[in-house]
Design a protein around this motif. Structure first.
Motif, PDB file in Angstrom:
ATOM      1  N   ASP A 293       1.024  -1.307   0.146  1.00  0.00           N
ATOM      2  CA  ASP A 293       0.148   0.076  -0.321  1.00  0.00           C
ATOM      3  C   ASP A 293       0.976   1.458  -0.230  1.00  0.00           C
ATOM      4  O   ASP A 293       1.441   1.766   0.855  1.00  0.00           O
ATOM      5  CB  ASP A 293      -1.011  -0.163   1.434  1.00  0.00           C
ATOM      6  CG  ASP A 293      -1.699   0.765   1.423  1.00  0.00           C
ATOM      7  OD1 ASP A 293      -2.107   1.696   0.158  1.00  0.00           O
ATOM      8  OD2 ASP A 293      -2.483   1.794   2.375  1.00  0.00           O
ATOM      9  N   GLY A 294       1.587   1.617  -1.276  1.00  0.00           N
ATOM     10  CA  GLY A 294       1.928   3.038  -1.332  1.00  0.00           C
ATOM     11  C   GLY A 294       3.675   2.914  -0.398  1.00  0.00           C
ATOM     12  O   GLY A 294       4.196   1.778  -1.405  1.00  0.00           O
ATOM     13  N   ASP A 295       4.123   3.700   0.128  1.00  0.00           N
ATOM     14  CA  ASP A 295       5.028   3.080   0.801  1.00  0.00           C
ATOM     15  C   ASP A 295       5.005   2.276   1.745  1.00  0.00           C
ATOM     16  O   ASP A 295       6.436   2.136   1.986  1.00  0.00           O
ATOM     17  CB  ASP A 295       5.719   5.057   1.531  1.00  0.00           C
ATOM     18  CG  ASP A 295       6.237   5.532   0.142  1.00  0.00           C
ATOM     19  OD1 ASP A 295       6.362   5.002  -1.377  1.00  0.00           O
ATOM     20  OD2 ASP A 295       5.793   6.631   0.449  1.00  0.00           O
TER      21      ASP A 295
ATOM     22  N   VAL B  91       5.397  -2.409   7.674  1.00  0.00           N
ATOM     23  CA  VAL B  91       6.976  -2.256   7.310  1.00  0.00           C
ATOM     24  C   VAL B  91       6.728  -1.080   5.889  1.00  0.00           C
ATOM     25  O   VAL B  91       6.372  -1.173   4.453  1.00  0.00           O
ATOM     26  CB  VAL B  91       7.916  -3.374   6.388  1.00  0.00           C
ATOM     27  CG1 VAL B  91       9.386  -2.724   6.985  1.00  0.00           C
ATOM     28  CG2 VAL B  91       7.469  -4.699   8.147  1.00  0.00           C
ATOM     29  N   ALA B  92       7.863  -0.057   6.187  1.00  0.00           N
ATOM     30  CA  ALA B  92       8.724   1.000   5.515  1.00  0.00           C
ATOM     31  C   ALA B  92       8.905   0.169   3.886  1.00  0.00           C
ATOM     32  O   ALA B  92      10.150  -0.798   4.751  1.00  0.00           O
ATOM     33  CB  ALA B  92       9.291   1.971   5.921  1.00  0.00           C
ATOM     34  N   ARG B  93       8.685  -0.078   2.861  1.00  0.00           N
ATOM     35  CA  ARG B  93       9.571  -0.557   1.888  1.00  0.00           C
ATOM     36  C   ARG B  93      10.955   0.212   2.000  1.00  0.00           C
ATOM     37  O   ARG B  93      11.186  -0.597   1.037  1.00  0.00           O
ATOM     38  CB  ARG B  93       8.527   0.189   0.517  1.00  0.00           C
ATOM     39  CG  ARG B  93       7.296  -0.553   0.444  1.00  0.00           C
ATOM     40  CD  ARG B  93       5.993  -0.221  -1.136  1.00  0.00           C
ATOM     41  NE  ARG B  93       6.960  -0.913  -1.759  1.00  0.00           N
ATOM     42  CZ  ARG B  93       7.049  -0.773  -3.302  1.00  0.00           C
ATOM     43  NH1 ARG B  93       5.594  -0.522  -3.995  1.00  0.00           N
ATOM     44  NH2 ARG B  93       7.255  -1.829  -3.765  1.00  0.00           N
TER      45      ARG B  93
ATOM     46  N   PRO C 200      13.862  -3.928  -3.358  1.00  0.00           N
ATOM     47  CA  PRO C 200      12.843  -2.776  -3.574  1.00  0.00           C
ATOM     48  C   PRO C 200      12.013  -3.698  -4.817  1.00  0.00           C
ATOM     49  O   PRO C 200      11.067  -3.403  -5.187  1.00  0.00           O
ATOM     50  CB  PRO C 200      14.172  -2.204  -4.974  1.00  0.00           C
ATOM     51  CG  PRO C 200      15.262  -2.787  -4.640  1.00  0.00           C
ATOM     52  CD  PRO C 200      15.480  -4.138  -3.381  1.00  0.00           C
ATOM     53  N   GLU C 201      12.252  -5.348  -5.545  1.00  0.00           N
ATOM     54  CA  GLU C 201      11.244  -5.946  -5.930  1.00  0.00           C
ATOM     55  C   GLU C 201      11.180  -7.050  -6.268  1.00  0.00           C
ATOM     56  O   GLU C 201      10.266  -7.751  -6.939  1.00  0.00           O
ATOM     57  CB  GLU C 201      12.873  -6.907  -7.134  1.00  0.00           C
ATOM     58  CG  GLU C 201      13.426  -7.671  -6.287  1.00  0.00           C
ATOM     59  CD  GLU C 201      14.980  -6.805  -5.529  1.00  0.00           C
ATOM     60  OE1 GLU C 201      15.921  -7.810  -4.915  1.00  0.00           O
ATOM     61  OE2 GLU C 201      15.770  -6.200  -5.800  1.00  0.00           O
ATOM     62  N   ILE C 202      10.530  -6.401  -4.220  1.00  0.00           N
ATOM     63  CA  ILE C 202       8.929  -7.201  -3.682  1.00  0.00           C
ATOM     64  C   ILE C 202       7.515  -6.920  -4.098  1.00  0.00           C
ATOM     65  O   ILE C 202       7.636  -5.862  -5.186  1.00  0.00           O
ATOM     66  CB  ILE C 202       8.927  -7.159  -2.336  1.00  0.00           C
ATOM     67  CG1 ILE C 202       9.057  -5.548  -1.958  1.00  0.00           C
ATOM     68  CG2 ILE C 202      10.244  -7.662  -1.129  1.00  0.00           C
ATOM     69  CD1 ILE C 202       7.542  -5.340  -0.754  1.00  0.00           C
ATOM     70  N   THR C 203       7.106  -8.137  -4.389  1.00  0.00           N
ATOM     71  CA  THR C 203       5.483  -7.920  -5.113  1.00  0.00           C
ATOM     72  C   THR C 203       4.739  -9.324  -4.381  1.00  0.00           C
ATOM     73  O   THR C 203       5.258  -9.296  -2.740  1.00  0.00           O
ATOM     74  CB  THR C 203       5.164  -8.185  -6.044  1.00  0.00           C
ATOM     75  OG1 THR C 203       5.867  -9.972  -6.328  1.00  0.00           O
ATOM     76  CG2 THR C 203       6.360  -7.687  -7.165  1.00  0.00           C
ATOM     77  N   GLU C 204       3.123  -8.662  -4.429  1.00  0.00           N
ATOM     78  CA  GLU C 204       2.794  -9.318  -2.929  1.00  0.00           C
ATOM     79  C   GLU C 204       3.119 -10.511  -3.219  1.00  0.00           C
ATOM     80  O   GLU C 204       3.048 -11.267  -4.359  1.00  0.00           O
ATOM     81  CB  GLU C 204       0.976  -9.110  -3.605  1.00  0.00           C
ATOM     82  CG  GLU C 204       0.706  -7.389  -3.151  1.00  0.00           C
ATOM     83  CD  GLU C 204      -0.530  -7.020  -3.016  1.00  0.00           C
ATOM     84  OE1 GLU C 204      -1.267  -8.135  -3.822  1.00  0.00           O
ATOM     85  OE2 GLU C 204      -1.071  -6.255  -2.837  1.00  0.00           O
TER      86      GLU C 204
END
Length: 58
Positions: A14-16, A33-35, A40-44
């Motif tokens: 959800d956003g950041d 957790v803050a992204r 950086p390459e995470i996805t659901e």
């Protein structure tokens, strides 16, 4: 403070922020957790390994 190792799964983004569930507690509470702290390459659905205050993709 638990320094790990802990396994997580990204359940939503959800956003950041990303919301994680601990793999061994599927009915537990989501952890926000803050992204910026995550790869950086995470996805659901991405599985993460947490240890010594660092997250990495499994």
């Amino acid at each position: 403070m638990n320094l790990g190792p802990i396994e997580y799964k990204v359940v939503r983004i959800d956003g950041d922020y990303a919301y994680l569930l601990q793999a061994d507690q599927p009915g537990g509470d989501e952890k926000c957790v803050a992204r910026a702290l995550l790869p950086p390459e995470i996805t659901e659905g991405t599985k993460l390994h947490y240890e010594m205050m660092e997250y990495s993709i499994q």
